[in-house]
Design an enzyme around this catalytic site. Structure first.
Site, short mmCIF file in Angstrom:
data_model
loop_
_atom_site.label_atom_id
_atom_site.label_comp_id
_atom_site.label_asym_id
_atom_site.label_seq_id
_atom_site.Cartn_x
_atom_site.Cartn_y
_atom_site.Cartn_z
N CYS A 119 30.88 47.39 60.01
CA CYS A 119 32.09 46.96 60.75
C CYS A 119 32.25 47.69 62.08
O CYS A 119 33.10 47.32 62.89
CB CYS A 119 33.33 47.14 59.89
SG CYS A 119 33.17 46.35 58.29
N HIS A 244 39.45 47.71 63.93
CA HIS A 244 38.72 46.81 63.02
C HIS A 244 39.72 46.15 62.07
O HIS A 244 40.62 46.82 61.54
CB HIS A 244 37.68 47.60 62.25
CG HIS A 244 37.08 46.85 61.10
ND1 HIS A 244 36.65 45.55 61.24
CD2 HIS A 244 36.87 47.20 59.80
CE1 HIS A 244 36.19 45.14 60.07
NE2 HIS A 244 36.32 46.11 59.19
N ASN A 275 38.50 39.84 56.84
CA ASN A 275 37.66 40.93 57.36
C ASN A 275 36.27 40.37 57.63
O ASN A 275 35.53 40.06 56.71
CB ASN A 275 37.61 42.06 56.33
CG ASN A 275 36.76 43.23 56.78
OD1 ASN A 275 35.88 43.09 57.64
ND2 ASN A 275 37.00 44.39 56.21
C1 LIG Z 1 40.82 46.84 48.21
C2 LIG Z 1 42.31 47.17 48.34
C3 LIG Z 1 43.05 46.00 48.97
C4 LIG Z 1 42.86 47.39 46.96
O1 LIG Z 1 44.24 47.71 47.09
P1 LIG Z 1 44.84 48.94 46.33
O2 LIG Z 1 46.28 48.96 46.65
O3 LIG Z 1 44.01 50.16 46.66
O4 LIG Z 1 44.63 48.50 44.84
P2 LIG Z 1 43.97 49.33 43.66
O5 LIG Z 1 42.50 49.29 43.75
O6 LIG Z 1 44.66 50.65 43.55
O7 LIG Z 1 44.41 48.41 42.47
C5 LIG Z 1 45.80 48.26 42.09
C6 LIG Z 1 45.88 47.20 41.04
O8 LIG Z 1 45.69 45.91 41.63
C7 LIG Z 1 44.67 45.21 40.94
N1 LIG Z 1 43.97 44.34 41.87
C8 LIG Z 1 42.87 44.60 42.62
N2 LIG Z 1 42.55 43.53 43.35
C9 LIG Z 1 43.46 42.58 43.08
C10 LIG Z 1 43.66 41.26 43.51
N3 LIG Z 1 42.85 40.66 44.41
N4 LIG Z 1 44.72 40.57 43.03
C11 LIG Z 1 45.55 41.12 42.12
N5 LIG Z 1 45.41 42.37 41.67
C12 LIG Z 1 44.38 43.09 42.13
C13 LIG Z 1 43.78 46.28 40.37
O9 LIG Z 1 43.04 45.80 39.27
C14 LIG Z 1 44.80 47.33 39.95
O10 LIG Z 1 45.37 46.96 38.74
P3 LIG Z 1 45.74 48.07 37.64
O11 LIG Z 1 46.76 48.96 38.31
O12 LIG Z 1 46.28 47.25 36.52
O13 LIG Z 1 44.46 48.78 37.35
C15 LIG Z 1 42.54 48.43 49.18
O14 LIG Z 1 42.04 49.55 48.50
C16 LIG Z 1 41.89 48.36 50.51
O15 LIG Z 1 42.24 47.54 51.32
N6 LIG Z 1 40.95 49.26 50.79
C17 LIG Z 1 40.24 49.24 52.04
C18 LIG Z 1 39.18 48.21 51.94
C19 LIG Z 1 38.58 47.90 53.28
O16 LIG Z 1 39.20 48.00 54.28
N7 LIG Z 1 37.33 47.52 53.22
C20 LIG Z 1 36.59 47.14 54.36
C21 LIG Z 1 36.28 48.29 55.19
S1 LIG Z 1 35.27 47.78 56.44
#
Ligand SMILES: CC(C)(COP(=O)(O)OP(=O)(O)OC[C@H]1O[C@@H](n2cnc3c(N)ncnc32)[C@H](O)[C@@H]1OP(=O)(O)O)[C@@H](O)C(=O)NCCC(=O)NCCS
Length: 319
Positions: A119, A244, A275
């Site tokens: 990215c 980004h 993204n």
């Molecule tokens: C991936 C991302 C959106 C997940 O969000 P988060 O708030 O960290 O969520 P978590 O991983 O803590 O999960 C929280 C809960 O939501 C659930 N969950 C994950 N994805 C889900 C979805 N698409 N829909 C519904 N629930 C979801 C998880 O299973 C978890 O459930 P639990 O509490 O029962 O275990 C977030 O971590 C993120 O944006 N990270 C950066 C990723 C990024 O920018 N990547 C590209 C970089 S170039």
């Protein structure tokens, strides 16, 4: 002592974009994985994204974005003597995409290669184009960020399938009377290769979302001041901030901690583009230009960050 060419100045002349026709909403994704429009909107800030069809390849999307940028710059394909494609989703290990893109755009035997900095790839490539022009190694460069991430995500994995998407964005960089692209700040954190990883050509993308989120909102965020300082500016001088487009919450978190002016324009293209990795920054800039939210001469600060881990950013003047 060998002969060298005198130093030149480089500036961006135009941006271009290609967005696949197919719009995929959160509701459509929720028919396949256990998620909801409400969860994706509040946790990631994406409402919809574009998915490429079979005929929309990394090469074809790059060609369309490149053609758009060349047209806006009034530059013929034959004038391009350096073409850099930033991508981490090229369909083949060999050859790279750039020589084919150059050929299809009618460029006559330019330097052509791919950059895989995930990215951060567009910002790395913009730096290289600027450096090549400043050093006299090129006169007219085309930098294209392009991804077809839908080929590499597990469409049954709700943690990644809701985030990644397809598209291409491009910039024409040429010689100028004054330097229009500031020094690049770039770096990497190779101790965390597994944070975002495609292990081999027959495997799909895996991501530790929380680790990426933490890194982006601590270490990457701290680089924004350095990028600004490298151009001799303060954040108050910046007119447009284009981070980004990884996650709207990362963008909001960065903004809360950074001393931008209240009227700074912030790219939020992720809402409608998802993204798109190396394509996200030029696509977001194209959207701002289309919406009339950017004016020639505006000072734009970009920062790309992603797998590697890698990051890079610079300040440039809007063409
Ligand atoms: C991936 C991302 C959106 C997940 O969000 P988060 O708030 O960290 O969520 P978590 O991983 O803590 O999960 C929280 C809960 O939501 C659930 N969950 C994950 N994805 C889900 C979805 N698409 N829909 C519904 N629930 C979801 C998880 O299973 C978890 O459930 P639990 O509490 O029962 O275990 C977030 O971590 C993120 O944006 N990270 C950066 C990723 C990024 O920018 N990547 C590209 C970089 S170039």
């Amino acid at each position: 002592m060998l002969q060298t060419t005198p130093p030149q100045h480089a500036a961006i002349e135009a941006f271009g974009a290609y967005r696949p026709a197919r719009v995929v909403t959160n509701d459509e994704l929720a028919t396949r994985v256990d998620t909801s429009d409400e969860w994706i909107t509040t946790r990631v800030g994406i409402k919809e994204r574009r998915y490429a069809a079979a005929h929309e390849t990394v090469v074809s999307m790059a060609v369309e974005a490149g053609r758009d940028a060349l047209g806006k710059a009034g530059v013929a394909g034959g004038e391009v003597d350096l073409l850099i494609v930033a991508t981490c989703t090229a369909p083949s290990q060999l050859p790279s995409a750039a020589p084919q893109v150059a050929h299809l755009l009618g460029a006559s035997a330019p330097g052509a290669y791919d950059v895989n900095a995930a990215c951060a790839g567009f910002c790395y490539s913009l730096a290289q184009a600027s450096h090549a022009i400043q050093a006299g190694a090129a006169q007219k460069a085309l930098v294209i960020g392009v991804e077809k991430l839908t080929d590499w995500i597990d469409h049954d994995d709700r943690t990644t399938s809701i985030i990644f998407a397809d598209g291409a964005g491009a910039a024409v960089v040429g010689r100028s009377g004054a330097q229009g692209i500031g020094p690049t700040v770039w770096g990497s954190a190779g101790d965390r290769p597994e944070a975002i990883i495609i292990r081999s050509r027959d495997q799909l993308l895996e991501m530790d979302g929380r680790a990426v989120f933490r890194w982006a909102t601590t270490e990457v965020r701290a680089e924004v001041d350095r990028i600004c300082g490298a151009s001799g500016l303060s954040l108050r001088d910046i007119d447009i901030f284009v981070p980004h487009q990884a996650n709207m919450r990362i963008i909001d978190n960065m903004l809360r901690a950074l001393d931008f002016r209240d009227d700074v324009v912030v790219a939020r293209d992720i809402a409608l583009a998802g993204n798109t990795s190396a394509a996200s920054i030029p696509l977001a800039i194209d959207t701002l230009l289309d919406a009339g939210q950017a004016t020639s001469g505006d000072k734009v600060l970009t920062i790309g960050f992603g797998a590697g881990l890698t990051f890079a950013g610079q300040v440039f003047e809007m063409p």
